[in-house]
Scaffold this motif. Structure first.
Motif, PDB file in Angstrom:
ATOM      1  N   GLY A  38     -10.601   7.137  -1.708  1.00  4.80           N
ATOM      2  CA  GLY A  38     -10.954   6.304  -0.493  1.00  4.80           C
ATOM      3  C   GLY A  38     -10.596   7.420   0.655  1.00  4.80           C
ATOM      4  N   GLY A  67     -18.283  11.291  -6.387  1.00  6.32           N
ATOM      5  CA  GLY A  67     -18.756  11.128  -7.666  1.00  6.32           C
ATOM      6  C   GLY A  67     -17.956   9.865  -8.141  1.00  6.32           C
ATOM      7  N   SER A  68     -18.566   9.207  -9.301  1.00  7.20           N
ATOM      8  CA  SER A  68     -18.152   8.089 -10.261  1.00  7.20           C
ATOM      9  C   SER A  68     -17.143   8.324 -11.131  1.00  7.20           C
ATOM     10  CB  SER A  68     -19.432   7.291 -10.493  1.00  7.20           C
ATOM     11  OG  SER A  68     -18.768   6.176 -11.284  1.00  7.20           O
ATOM     12  N   VAL A  69     -16.032   7.776 -11.199  1.00  8.56           N
ATOM     13  CA  VAL A  69     -15.101   7.858 -12.159  1.00  8.56           C
ATOM     14  C   VAL A  69     -15.802   7.537 -13.533  1.00  8.56           C
ATOM     15  CG1 VAL A  69     -13.174   7.498 -10.949  1.00  8.56           C
ATOM     16  CG2 VAL A  69     -14.321   5.528 -11.918  1.00  8.56           C
ATOM     17  N   HIS A  91       1.726   4.241  -3.008  1.00  7.65           N
ATOM     18  CA  HIS A  91       1.604   5.740  -2.672  1.00  7.65           C
ATOM     19  C   HIS A  91       3.045   6.433  -2.921  1.00  7.65           C
ATOM     20  CE1 HIS A  91      -2.554   5.420  -0.483  1.00  7.65           C
ATOM     21  NE2 HIS A  91      -2.467   4.967  -1.791  1.00  7.65           N
ATOM     22  N   HIS A 126       0.837  -1.250  -0.070  1.00  6.96           N
ATOM     23  CA  HIS A 126       0.090   0.030  -0.071  1.00  6.96           C
ATOM     24  C   HIS A 126       0.647   1.330  -0.270  1.00  6.96           C
ATOM     25  CE1 HIS A 126      -2.761   2.920   1.826  1.00  6.96           C
ATOM     26  NE2 HIS A 126      -3.604   2.135   1.018  1.00  6.96           N
ATOM     27  N   LYS A 173     -16.828   7.462   3.359  1.00  2.49           N
ATOM     28  CA  LYS A 173     -15.315   7.301   3.473  1.00  2.49           C
ATOM     29  C   LYS A 173     -14.481   8.588   3.228  1.00  2.49           C
ATOM     30  CE  LYS A 173     -13.166   2.937   1.670  1.00  2.49           C
ATOM     31  NZ  LYS A 173     -12.750   2.242   0.334  1.00  2.49           N
ATOM     32  N   ASP A 224     -13.974  10.349  -4.891  1.00  4.43           N
ATOM     33  CA  ASP A 224     -14.685   8.735  -4.563  1.00  4.43           C
ATOM     34  C   ASP A 224     -16.050   8.536  -4.480  1.00  4.43           C
ATOM     35  OD1 ASP A 224     -12.691   6.286  -3.147  1.00  4.43           O
ATOM     36  OD2 ASP A 224     -14.935   6.234  -2.966  1.00  4.43           O
ATOM     37  N   VAL A 225     -16.514   7.502  -5.053  1.00  5.48           N
ATOM     38  CA  VAL A 225     -18.067   7.253  -4.982  1.00  5.48           C
ATOM     39  C   VAL A 225     -18.513   7.137  -3.736  1.00  5.48           C
ATOM     40  CG1 VAL A 225     -17.942   4.459  -5.187  1.00  5.48           C
ATOM     41  CG2 VAL A 225     -19.533   5.890  -6.428  1.00  5.48           C
ATOM     42  N   HIS A 249     -12.165  -2.509  -9.078  1.00  8.18           N
ATOM     43  CA  HIS A 249     -13.627  -2.725  -8.396  1.00  8.18           C
ATOM     44  C   HIS A 249     -14.525  -2.234  -9.214  1.00  8.18           C
ATOM     45  CE1 HIS A 249     -11.884  -3.065  -4.518  1.00  8.18           C
ATOM     46  NE2 HIS A 249     -10.777  -2.442  -4.850  1.00  8.18           N
ATOM     47  N   LEU A 250     -14.271  -2.119 -10.702  1.00  8.43           N
ATOM     48  CA  LEU A 250     -15.467  -1.791 -11.576  1.00  8.43           C
ATOM     49  C   LEU A 250     -15.678  -2.810 -12.586  1.00  8.43           C
ATOM     50  CD1 LEU A 250     -13.779   1.511 -13.063  1.00  8.43           C
ATOM     51  CD2 LEU A 250     -15.336   1.490 -11.187  1.00  8.43           C
ATOM     52  N   GLY A 252     -10.921   7.749  -6.849  1.00  6.40           N
ATOM     53  CA  GLY A 252     -10.866   6.603  -6.034  1.00  6.40           C
ATOM     54  C   GLY A 252     -10.049   6.871  -4.922  1.00  6.40           C
ATOM     55  N   ILE A 283      -5.063   4.596  -8.106  1.00  2.00           N
ATOM     56  CA  ILE A 283      -4.646   3.377  -7.328  1.00  2.00           C
ATOM     57  C   ILE A 283      -5.515   2.532  -7.118  1.00  2.00           C
ATOM     58  CG2 ILE A 283      -2.737   2.962  -5.731  1.00  2.00           C
ATOM     59  CD1 ILE A 283      -1.930   4.651  -8.166  1.00  2.00           C
ATOM     60  N   GLU A 284      -5.465   1.441  -7.414  1.00  4.17           N
ATOM     61  CA  GLU A 284      -6.324  -0.028  -6.983  1.00  4.17           C
ATOM     62  C   GLU A 284      -7.696   0.490  -7.086  1.00  4.17           C
ATOM     63  OE1 GLU A 284      -3.263  -1.573  -7.355  1.00  4.17           O
ATOM     64  OE2 GLU A 284      -4.136  -2.943  -6.230  1.00  4.17           O
ATOM     65  N   LEU A 285      -8.038   0.994  -8.221  1.00  2.00           N
ATOM     66  CA  LEU A 285      -9.461   1.338  -8.468  1.00  2.00           C
ATOM     67  C   LEU A 285     -10.323   0.563  -9.597  1.00  2.00           C
ATOM     68  CD1 LEU A 285     -12.119   3.195  -8.391  1.00  2.00           C
ATOM     69  CD2 LEU A 285     -10.945   4.588 -10.068  1.00  2.00           C
TER      70      LEU A 285
HETATM   71  N1  SAM Z   1      -6.846   4.603  -4.070  1.00  2.00           N
HETATM   72  C1  SAM Z   1      -6.971   4.307  -2.721  1.00  2.00           C
HETATM   73  C2  SAM Z   1      -5.768   3.440  -2.040  1.00  2.00           C
HETATM   74  O1  SAM Z   1      -4.843   3.686  -2.798  1.00  2.00           O
HETATM   75  O2  SAM Z   1      -5.749   3.378  -0.968  1.00  2.00           O
HETATM   76  C3  SAM Z   1      -8.262   3.427  -2.189  1.00  2.00           C
HETATM   77  C4  SAM Z   1      -8.270   2.061  -3.213  1.00  2.00           C
HETATM   78  S1  SAM Z   1      -9.791   1.157  -2.653  1.00  2.00           S
HETATM   79  C5  SAM Z   1      -9.022  -0.374  -2.889  1.00  2.00           C
HETATM   80  C6  SAM Z   1     -10.838   1.410  -4.072  1.00  2.00           C
HETATM   81  C7  SAM Z   1     -11.630   2.834  -4.100  1.00  2.00           C
HETATM   82  O3  SAM Z   1     -12.423   2.998  -5.128  1.00  2.00           O
HETATM   83  C8  SAM Z   1     -12.771   2.806  -2.835  1.00  2.00           C
HETATM   84  O4  SAM Z   1     -12.387   3.899  -1.995  1.00  2.00           O
HETATM   85  C9  SAM Z   1     -14.005   2.897  -3.720  1.00  2.00           C
HETATM   86  O5  SAM Z   1     -14.805   3.468  -2.863  1.00  2.00           O
HETATM   87  C10 SAM Z   1     -13.531   3.578  -4.786  1.00  2.00           C
HETATM   88  N2  SAM Z   1     -14.348   3.562  -6.007  1.00  2.00           N
HETATM   89  C11 SAM Z   1     -15.156   2.250  -6.435  1.00  2.00           C
HETATM   90  N3  SAM Z   1     -15.990   2.469  -7.669  1.00  2.00           N
HETATM   91  C12 SAM Z   1     -15.641   3.908  -7.599  1.00  2.00           C
HETATM   92  C13 SAM Z   1     -16.318   4.442  -8.684  1.00  2.00           C
HETATM   93  N4  SAM Z   1     -17.002   4.224  -9.720  1.00  2.00           N
HETATM   94  N5  SAM Z   1     -15.809   5.955  -8.681  1.00  2.00           N
HETATM   95  C14 SAM Z   1     -15.084   6.452  -7.779  1.00  2.00           C
HETATM   96  N6  SAM Z   1     -14.387   5.699  -7.036  1.00  2.00           N
HETATM   97  C15 SAM Z   1     -14.654   4.414  -6.869  1.00  2.00           C
END
Ligand code: SAM
Length: 234
Positions: free
Chosen positions: A29, A85-87, A8, A4, A55, A50-51, A108-109, A27, A103-105
């Motif tokens: 977080g 908001g959503s990416v 960063h 992690h 958080k 972030d969506v 999750h989509l 994203g 990063i790590e986003l």
């Molecule tokens: N980038 C941060 C990090 O490096 O620690 C957080 C990574 S976490 C694994 C994934 C993040 O993506 C979560 O906070 C989640 O809420 C966000 N996320 C998921 N879908 C998203 C979307 N459609 N738009 C924006 N953020 C989103």
């Protein structure tokens, strides 16, 4: 350091080297990366999206200036904004950035949303540089006891060739170049065959390719789909 932190740190090193003035974290977080980035003196505008608004709200006051920040005469003006908001959706306030980190986003989509993400980020926001990180599934066999994905919320985990295909298509579609790297190294004898634990693509917009985008952009209506949660000027 933990993986992690290494991810960063990768962004921090990039910022130290390239000195972008406008930086966004998609994203974001718990705003951990933003809390590190705010100490980078070259940054004038720092934005997190972030969506998950809850958080952000939980951690956002940690971005407020410390009393000692005001005692630092070298501090240039810094403005920070956080949005729910959503990416996968456009927002005009996110255009024209020097660097966008994701990063790590993407894992999750759902895959259909990855397409929207690509077009919003590279096609619409069109920043000069982009850093995207995501798990490398080839490394999973080195993670003890792991069956399935690394996290239950992951919709997919790509191997190096899958990540490469996505990244190269983005470059072709939106006028970018990409370099592949990563963090989290495999043991010596397996470096080549397995790759990094986290794979990273560093994208640069090809000179001039934002022109048609900008012309196109000026014709479309300005959209503001994100909700401002926090805003502060140092
Ligand atoms: N980038 C941060 C990090 O490096 O620690 C957080 C990574 S976490 C694994 C994934 C993040 O993506 C979560 O906070 C989640 O809420 C966000 N996320 C998921 N879908 C998203 C979307 N459609 N738009 C924006 N953020 C989103």
């Amino acid at each position: 350091p933990s993986l992690h932190k290494q991810r960063h740190q990768f962004v921090m090193d990039f910022v130290t080297k390239h000195k972008p003035k406008k930086v966004a974290d998609m994203g974001c977080g718990e705003c951990k990366l933003l809390k590190q980035l705010k100490f980078q003196r070259n940054i004038e505008l720092l934005v997190g999206v972030d969506v998950n608004g809850a958080k952000i709200k939980k951690e956002m006051y940690g971005l407020a200036p410390l009393s000692t920040d005001y005692l630092q005469p070298t501090y240039e003006q810094l403005h920070i904004e956080l949005y729910q908001g959503s990416v996968t959706q456009r927002d005009a306030r996110l255009r024209g950035f020097d660097l966008v980190a994701s990063i790590e986003l993407i894992e999750h989509l759902p895959l259909t949303d990855v397409e929207h993400f690509s077009s919003v980020l590279f096609g619409y926001m069109s920043p000069a540089s982009v850093i995207v990180s995501t798990p490398n599934s080839e490394f999973n066999k080195l993670l003890p006891g792991l069956t399935g994905f690394r996290n239950s919320d992951h919709k997919f985990e790509w191997n190096r060739s899958e990540f490469r295909s996505w990244a190269l298509k983005v470059c072709w579609d939106y006028g970018y170049e990409v370099e592949f790297t990563g963090v989290g190294e495999a043991p010596h004898n397996q470096r080549e065959s397995v790759g990094f634990c986290t794979q990273i693509g560093v994208f640069h917009r090809v000179q001039g390719s934002d022109l048609c985008n900008r012309l196109h952009g000026s014709e479309v209506e300005e959209v503001f789909s994100y909700t401002l949660l926090y805003s502060i000027t140092y």
